[in-house]
Design an enzyme around this catalytic site. Structure first.
Site, short mmCIF file in Angstrom:
data_model
loop_
_atom_site.label_atom_id
_atom_site.label_comp_id
_atom_site.label_asym_id
_atom_site.label_seq_id
_atom_site.Cartn_x
_atom_site.Cartn_y
_atom_site.Cartn_z
N ARG A 149 18.09 -58.95 -12.03
CA ARG A 149 17.41 -57.69 -12.34
C ARG A 149 17.36 -57.38 -13.83
NH1 ARG A 149 19.06 -57.57 -7.54
NH2 ARG A 149 20.96 -58.37 -8.46
N THR A 150 18.48 -57.50 -14.50
CA THR A 150 18.51 -57.04 -15.89
C THR A 150 17.55 -57.85 -16.75
OG1 THR A 150 20.80 -56.37 -15.59
CG2 THR A 150 20.03 -56.51 -17.84
N LYS A 160 26.81 -76.12 -27.97
CA LYS A 160 27.22 -77.00 -29.08
C LYS A 160 28.30 -76.35 -29.93
CE LYS A 160 22.47 -78.69 -29.69
NZ LYS A 160 21.35 -78.68 -30.67
N HIS A 177 27.96 -51.99 -19.58
CA HIS A 177 26.58 -52.37 -19.22
C HIS A 177 25.71 -51.11 -19.33
CE1 HIS A 177 23.20 -54.25 -17.48
NE2 HIS A 177 23.73 -54.79 -16.39
N ARG A 231 23.34 -60.66 -22.97
CA ARG A 231 24.44 -60.64 -21.99
C ARG A 231 25.38 -61.80 -22.29
NH1 ARG A 231 23.69 -59.97 -15.65
NH2 ARG A 231 23.45 -57.86 -16.42
N1 ASP Z 1 24.47 -56.59 -12.02
C1 ASP Z 1 25.64 -55.86 -12.41
C2 ASP Z 1 26.27 -56.47 -13.65
O1 ASP Z 1 25.69 -57.35 -14.26
C3 ASP Z 1 26.61 -55.69 -11.30
C4 ASP Z 1 27.24 -56.95 -10.75
O2 ASP Z 1 26.95 -58.06 -11.21
O3 ASP Z 1 28.05 -56.80 -9.82
O4 ASP Z 1 27.34 -56.06 -14.04
#
Ligand code: ASP
Length: 301
Positions: A51-52, A80, A129, A101
């Site tokens: 999703r993100t 690397k 987050h 991320r």
């Molecule tokens: N998608 C959310 C996160 O990246 C929640 C999860 O992964 O449980 O933190």
């Protein structure tokens, strides 16, 4: 230069402005479809995401911009041995804004210190987050018509669940919210967060009992046990199904409870709950695109 690294940066006024902007985008998407023409979003994902990452990319495309990036550390020079600081220096030459991320806590902050472009923290290890929090707040706002005076239950992995930490930070800034923290002993919120909450006068209780405490909640935020943060498989297997929200448990709850989950879910919410009108977890995923559009516009302005 503006960044979004920590949910502590999400003041009530800023959140209100971003939600209003996201609502405006939903009502008139056409008038935003050219706003980022010629701009590039880099998505630097050293950890898995559905999703993100996709909602960030979809957000930028919806604004008329373009995207580039990688979706695993293996396909970047991290494999690397390149540092985040060096990578972001390079990316600053190729893009106008980036969402990152990373499995290590604090990495987005480090990136922002070496970056020539706005950095958005799209999840740093078990820490924060903040853009998930934006979509969570937009969802709560849409069903409750307010972000204050709520009894908010957070259930599951409160220790490693970064979305939990960010949501607590942001909701604590709104008046009269209280938290019911439901978890097994080993998955309680980290000590630093508990200390911050006590220091800040935030009202909260900690319990292992979901069945009883659900009756008090206006919002319940279920979370996945974060397998990737465990040191051994045995502990994960023992704890993973600590809480499963099903129809029977929900029958004890308020009629206007909002049932939330940042997703992905494993077993935390039984699929029989999906049709309950109180379930809003797929709305959370839907709002993510629009509130990220609003954020990109703000950080690039
Ligand atoms: N998608 C959310 C996160 O990246 C929640 C999860 O992964 O449980 O933190």
């Amino acid at each position: 230069m503006k960044h979004l690294i920590d949910a502590k940066e999400l003041s009530p006024e800023y959140v209100e402005r971003l939600i209003a902007s996201a609502e405006d985008i939903i009502s008139a998407p056409g008038s935003y479809s050219d706003r980022c023409r010629g701009r590039i979003l880099a998505t630097l994902f050293y950890e898995p995401s559905t999703r993100t990452r996709l909602s960030f990319e979809s957000a930028m495309l919806g604004l008329g911009g373009q995207t580039l990036g990688f979706s695993s550390a293996d396909s970047s020079s991290a494999s690397k041995g390149e540092s985040v600081a060096d990578t972001i220096r390079m990316v600053s030459c190729y893009a106008d804004i980036c969402a990152m991320r990373h499995p290590k806590e604090g990495s987005a902050l480090v990136a922002s210190m070496h970056s020539g472009i706005p950095v958005i923290n799209a999840g740093d290890g078990g820490h924060q987050h903040p853009t998930q929090t934006l979509t969570d707040l937009m969802t709560i706002h849409s069903v409750k018509k307010k972000l204050d005076g709520l009894s908010v239950g957070l259930c599951g992995d409160l220790r490693f669940g970064r979305t939990v930490h960010s949501l607590i930070h942001a909701l604590s800034k709104h008046k009269n919210n209280s938290f019911i923290l439901v978890s097994p002993d080993e998955l309680k919120i980290p000590d630093y967060l508990r200390e911050e909450m006590i220091k800040g006068g935030v009202r909260f209780t900690e319990t292992e009992d979901l069945k009883q405490s659900i009756k008090e909640m206006d919002v319940i935020y279920m979370t996945r046990v974060q397998k990737e943060r465990f040191f051994n498989e045995e502990d994960y297997v023992r704890l993973k199904d600590s809480y499963i929200l099903n129809r029977q448990k929900l029958s004890q709850a308020k009629k206007d409870l909002a049932v939330m989950h940042p997703l992905p879910r494993v077993n935390e919410i039984s699929t029989e709950v999906d049709d309950d009108p109180r379930s809003v977890y797929f709305d959370q995923a839907r709002y993510g695109r629009f509130v990220r559009m609003a954020l990109i516009l703000d950080l690039l302005s």
